[in-house]
Design a protein around this motif. Structure first.
Motif, PDB file in Angstrom:
ATOM      1  N   GLY A   2      61.103 -18.385 138.914  1.00 27.95           N
ATOM      2  CA  GLY A   2      60.194 -18.180 140.031  1.00 27.95           C
ATOM      3  C   GLY A   2      59.441 -16.861 139.929  1.00 27.95           C
ATOM      4  O   GLY A   2      59.713 -16.033 139.049  1.00 27.95           O
ATOM      5  N   ASN A  39      56.813 -19.860 145.261  1.00 25.87           N
ATOM      6  CA  ASN A  39      58.002 -20.499 144.707  1.00 25.87           C
ATOM      7  C   ASN A  39      58.322 -21.746 145.529  1.00 25.87           C
ATOM      8  O   ASN A  39      58.217 -21.736 146.756  1.00 25.87           O
ATOM      9  CB  ASN A  39      59.198 -19.544 144.732  1.00 25.87           C
ATOM     10  CG  ASN A  39      58.999 -18.349 143.809  1.00 25.87           C
ATOM     11  OD1 ASN A  39      58.461 -18.487 142.715  1.00 25.87           O
ATOM     12  ND2 ASN A  39      59.421 -17.168 144.251  1.00 25.87           N
ATOM     13  N   ALA A  54      58.483 -21.431 139.975  1.00 23.70           N
ATOM     14  CA  ALA A  54      57.135 -21.071 140.433  1.00 23.70           C
ATOM     15  C   ALA A  54      56.322 -22.322 140.733  1.00 23.70           C
ATOM     16  O   ALA A  54      56.514 -23.382 140.119  1.00 23.70           O
ATOM     17  CB  ALA A  54      56.432 -20.229 139.380  1.00 23.70           C
TER      18      ALA A  54
END
Length: 469
Positions: A373, A415, A426
């Motif tokens: 993320g 995220n 992500a």
């Protein structure tokens, strides 16, 4: 407790500073003047009392002068004549009850008569005994109170008046500085570094704006050098990359073994990666306003085929049978940057997904990966040039957002979480304006007209180089 914004302003701080200085000055000067005034009043009062006592004593000591007991007493004044044995021989009206009685105030310098304070003075008599004189302090007390009221009014009123006047004066005095701040706030070094207009009066604001203009000139010179350097780097990389890619293409075209060789395929991918990087650098060097979009109305599956070759292993979901009005090369570049970042974050065994959804209002691409993320501390800075959260050059996301906005859309990032609430990696969402078109000629003309309108908004010299298909 958070203070309001106006209390942090220079105008308020200057007004507060002048107010504190005025308060200190008025307090100091007022206190000194009040002390001196009260001292003078005490001296004058004591002199009046002594003068009264001396005149009465002289009258009794020299009866031929016509003074003495027959002298009228002024208002607020009392006197008594006391013999050598300490008995009151005579007293002014109001103290007659003490006549023929022992003297009631021996050794006192101040007495209270009818709850009024009096100061006392005595003078000896030649015939023996003394004369006692008392003078009311009402006038002195009232003068003291008046002096303290004036001092209090000065200490309280002067700072308030100073604060108000300093605030109003500061508004006028700092007007030029506020205008300079607003002008400086509108400067965008990425697009323009035009000099700020200078005021006629050569004061501190003039010096500030001159310094800002000098800084802007340095920024412009530095940007020119950076763009020149980036252009030279891209030019130096472009020639060998073109040769390398051509050689790899010829090798795979003439040799079946080379076409299936993993090293050759890896080298082709690296060449494509460097090609994209040089294009990103070129766009950064020239700026987004120098790029012109070449719109085409294409099926989305063409984008998917190009992206599948550029970022192998991507999972494509959604409706890829749709048609999109876009610049295929630029949109491919933007989506490829998102997917390449996702592949870096997810690793070779991770998952990278690109989902497409279309409505009459918008076309949405959602790129997700199974990596760690985006770092939360970066926030929107993730789209700034050379800011990276995945170890890349930091140009891809900035370029992708520019391309999305040139299409009239936008790119956002964050995220995503799974259905269980766990962090999934992500997620980037690239939105483009949608089109609602029929199958007739009028629909086709509408597509072309909208494409021309979008291109007119960003009309500049075309950015050289196209993404290979």
């Amino acid at each position: 407790m958070k203070l309001p914004a106006w209390m942090h302003s220079l105008r308020f701080r200057l007004a507060a500073m002048y107010t504190l200085l005025a308060l200190a000055l008025v307090t100091l000067v007022g206190a000194v003047m009040t002390v001196q005034l009260l001292r003078d009043l005490d001296g004058q009062f004591q002199a009046r009392l002594d003068e009264r006592a001396d005149r009465l004593a002289e009258g009794f000591n020299s009866p031929a002068s016509g003074l003495g007991q027959t002298q009228p007493a002024p208002a607020g004044s009392y006197s008594m004549v006391v013999d050598e044995k300490g008995r009151v021989l005579a007293a002014t009206p109001g103290l007659r009850d003490y006549e023929k009685a022992p003297f009631p105030f021996p050794g006192l310098l101040e007495v209270r008569l009818d709850d009024v304070p009096f100061k006392v003075a005595t003078r000896p008599l030649r015939a023996g005994g003394f004369i006692w004189v008392a003078l009311s302090e009402d006038v002195l007390i009232e003068a003291r109170r008046s002096a303290m009221r004036v001092l209090t009014l000065a200490v309280v009123g002067t700072p308030l008046l100073t604060l108000l006047l300093a605030w109003l004066a500061g508004q006028r005095a700092l007007r030029g500085l506020g205008q300079a701040a607003r002008l400086a706030g509108r400067i965008n070094p990425s697009s323009s570094v035009a000099a700020l207009p200078l005021p006629r009066r050569q004061d501190e604001v003039y010096e500030l704006l001159s310094a800002i203009n000098l800084l802007l000139a340095r920024i412009e010179a530095q940007q020119a050098r950076e763009k020149q350097l980036l252009g030279q780097i891209v030019h130096e990389l472009g020639a060998p990359l073109t040769v390398l890619r051509a050689s790899l293409a010829q090798a795979t075209a003439h040799s079946a073994a080379a076409a299936t060789n993993p090293d050759v395929r890896r080298a082709a991918l690296v060449a494509d990666e460097l090609t994209f990087t040089t294009q990103d650098l070129m766009q950064l060097a020239r700026g987004q306003l120098e790029m012109r979009l070449a719109y085409h109305y294409i099926p989305a599956r063409q984008l998917r085929e190009r992206l599948d070759r550029l970022v192998p292993g991507t999972e494509f979901t959604g409706d890829w049978a749709a048609f999109i009005l876009c610049d295929p090369d630029r949109l491919t570049q933007a989506l490829r940057n998102l997917l390449a970042n996702g592949r870096r974050a997810a690793g070779r065994e991770g998952q990278v997904e690109l989902r497409l959804s279309e409505t009459p209002e918008a076309v949405r691409f959602i790129a997700r990966d199974s990596g760690a993320g985006l770092p939360p501390e970066l926030g929107e800075r993730i789209f700034d040039p050379f800011v990276s959260g995945s170890g890349s050059s930091g140009l891809g996301l900035s370029v992708s957002r520019q391309i999305a906005r040139l299409h009239g859309g936008d790119l956002t990032g964050g995220n995503w979480r799974t259905e269980n609430g766990e962090l999934g990696g992500a997620e980037f969402i690239l939105n483009l304006p949608g089109l609602e078109i029929g199958d007739d000629a009028e629909g086709e003309e509408a597509v072309l007209e909208e494409a021309e309108q979008r291109s007119a908004v960003h009309r500049t010299a075309a950015l050289p180089g196209r993404i290979p298909t």
